[in-house]
Design an enzyme around this catalytic site. Structure first.
Site, short mmCIF file in Angstrom:
data_model
loop_
_atom_site.label_atom_id
_atom_site.label_comp_id
_atom_site.label_asym_id
_atom_site.label_seq_id
_atom_site.Cartn_x
_atom_site.Cartn_y
_atom_site.Cartn_z
N THR A 33 0.83 -1.45 0.19
CA THR A 33 0.46 -0.15 0.05
C THR A 33 0.86 1.33 -0.03
O THR A 33 1.95 0.81 0.47
CB THR A 33 -0.53 0.22 1.06
OG1 THR A 33 -1.83 0.96 1.33
CG2 THR A 33 0.13 -0.31 2.38
N ASP A 34 0.21 2.31 -0.41
CA ASP A 34 1.01 3.89 -0.47
C ASP A 34 1.21 4.60 0.73
O ASP A 34 1.62 5.08 1.13
CB ASP A 34 0.00 4.78 -1.76
CG ASP A 34 -0.87 5.05 -0.88
OD1 ASP A 34 -1.17 4.29 -0.23
OD2 ASP A 34 -1.95 5.89 -1.72
N GLU A 35 0.27 3.32 1.89
CA GLU A 35 0.28 4.35 2.84
C GLU A 35 1.69 4.15 4.10
O GLU A 35 2.23 4.57 5.22
CB GLU A 35 -1.15 3.52 4.36
CG GLU A 35 -2.09 3.53 3.39
CD GLU A 35 -3.60 3.16 3.93
OE1 GLU A 35 -3.43 3.47 5.60
OE2 GLU A 35 -4.19 3.33 3.81
N TYR A 69 -1.53 -0.47 10.94
CA TYR A 69 -2.16 -1.10 10.14
C TYR A 69 -0.76 -1.17 9.21
O TYR A 69 -0.33 -1.84 8.47
CB TYR A 69 -3.33 -0.82 8.99
CG TYR A 69 -3.25 -0.97 7.37
CD1 TYR A 69 -3.08 -2.48 6.93
CD2 TYR A 69 -3.56 -0.02 6.67
CE1 TYR A 69 -3.17 -2.93 5.92
CE2 TYR A 69 -3.42 0.00 4.96
CZ TYR A 69 -3.37 -1.81 4.95
OH TYR A 69 -3.24 -2.26 3.31
N LYS A 121 2.03 -3.59 7.20
CA LYS A 121 2.06 -3.87 5.60
C LYS A 121 3.49 -2.92 5.97
O LYS A 121 4.36 -3.58 4.92
CB LYS A 121 1.26 -2.57 5.56
CG LYS A 121 0.09 -2.96 4.97
CD LYS A 121 -0.01 -4.63 4.46
CE LYS A 121 -0.28 -4.61 3.10
NZ LYS A 121 -0.41 -5.78 2.63
#
Ligand code: NAD
Ligand code: TYD
Length: 337
Positions: free
Chosen positions: A123-125, A150, A154
């Site tokens: 993810t870009d997060e 989260y 990741k």
């Protein structure tokens, strides 16, 4: 080719399985999924009888099941994860187990069984948060700066995937994608939650000032990007996948959905902000465009409308998942409104 898809009963995983059979009908897919609250075999009903498809009900943290699932596999596409920021704030422990430990167990088995490719969906997060007034975007060289349980879990999984490449030579690729929307999205994420709440004449909770920005991508564009990475991507590389070219904040998106459903803006209800809420995500996807020729083909407004249409036509699907565990979560997160 024989693919092991993990988390194939979830939102993006199930869209990927449909996409893959449509575009590579001769390939074999094994779907390994624990069927958590987010996993739903209804998403795959139409391919259940396909002789090239098989399902294993199991946990990626269970090394025996993973070892069995990995037999004869050429390519692993690893979607399985705990995926919702708000749930990670309530209880980070499952996020560390599945996202970090589960990924490491899969990597070990992939190494043992000498798979040709391990593609990790991220993810870009992991890149943290951009400022609203900024025009900058994340890219493959941006330092990791995860801020929620989260995104931290990741990021941990991404690091492990890279470690297995550098240390053991496992042929890996990674993609860091922005927020997806489309059919079969569990109604806990902004767009699917808003559509389903409005269809039930409920209010839509807006966190904080509602001016947070995400980079949205229609799920099929994500699936096509993964396909291209599997065909032409370079081993050991990371690819950023994003959708929008201009910032679009949460309020603007919610107003579009309200308009599409003929509802009133009074349906918006400003609620307490998410702790540590990342202000803005934006992704520079020029690497995958220049190297692999990928770009999003689904225009946001048009496919938002089609997505709203899908939820209108598939009421039973989301009504079923908005029962039981969902109610408990909803009350914990939003109170009894
Ligand atoms: P989802 O929550 O809809 O689905 C996750 C799936 O994984 C479910 O089917 C669930 O049953 C399964 N799963 C969870 N824990 C498992 C375990 N221990 N063992 C086996 N299966 C397990 O998630 P999603 O939105 O489809 O996201 C899929 C992947 O894409 C995740 O890795 C997520 O981090 C990543 N991603 C999602 C988005 C997005 O906007 N949704 C954006 C970028 C990246
Ligand atoms: P979400 O769909 O949870 O994805 P992300 O992983 O990017 O946080 O949330 C998208 C944006 O919408 C984010 O800024 C939080 C906001 N949001 C709300 O305002 N209300 C809600 O009920 C939810 C679920 C999200």
């Amino acid at each position: 080719m024989k693919l092991l898809v993990t988390g194939g009963a979830g939102f993006i995983g199930s869209n990927f399985v449909h996409y893959w059979f449509k575009n590579h009908p001769k390939d074999l897919i094994v779907n390994l999924d624990k069927l958590t609250y987010a996993g739903n075999l209804e998403n795959l009903k139409s391919i259940e009888e396909n002789p090239n498809y098989s399902f294993i009900h199991g946990d990626i943290c269970d090394s025996q099941i993973v070892d069995r699932a990995m037999q004869g596999i050429d390519i692993v596409v690893h979607f399985a994860a705990e995926s919702h920021v708000d749930r990670s704030i309530i209880d980070p422990s499952e996020f560390v187990k599945t996202n970090v430990l589960g990924t490491q167990i899969l990597l070990d088995a992939a190494l043992k069984h000498k798979v040709k490719r391990f593609h990790h969906i991220s993810t870009d997060e992991v890149y943290g948060s951009l400022k609203l007034e900024d025009t900058s975007k994340f890219n493959e060289r941006t330092n990791y700066d995860p801020r929620s349980p989260y995104s931290a879990s990741k990021a941990g999984s991404d690091y492990l995937v890279k470690a297995y490449y550098y240390t053991y030579g496992l042929p890996v690729t990674i993609s860091n994608c922005s927020n997806n929307f489309g059919p079969y999205q569990f109604p806990e994420k902004l767009i699917s939650l808003a559509i389903t709440n409005l269809l039930e004449n409920k209010k839509v909770p807006v966190y904080g000032d509602g001016l947070y920005v995400r980079d949205w991508l229609y799920v099929e564009d994500h699936c096509r990007a993964i396909d291209l990475i599997l065909q032409k991507g370079k081993i050991g590389q990371t690819y950023c996948i994003g959708g929008l070219t201009e910032d679009l904040n949460n309020i603007s998106i919610l107003k579009k959905i309200i308009k599409l459903l003929g509802k009133s803006e009074e349906s918006l209800e400003y609620v307490k902000d998410r702790p540590g809420h990342d202000r803005r995500y934006a992704l520079d996807w020029s690497k995958i465009k220049n190297e692999l020729g990928w770009q999003p083909l689904h225009n946001f407004d048009e496919w938002l409308e089609k997505t709203v249409g899908w939820y209108k036509e598939n009421r039973q699907w989301w009504k079923n998942v908005r029962n039981g565990e969902y109610q408990t979560y909803y009350e914990k997160q939003y109170g009894t409104r």
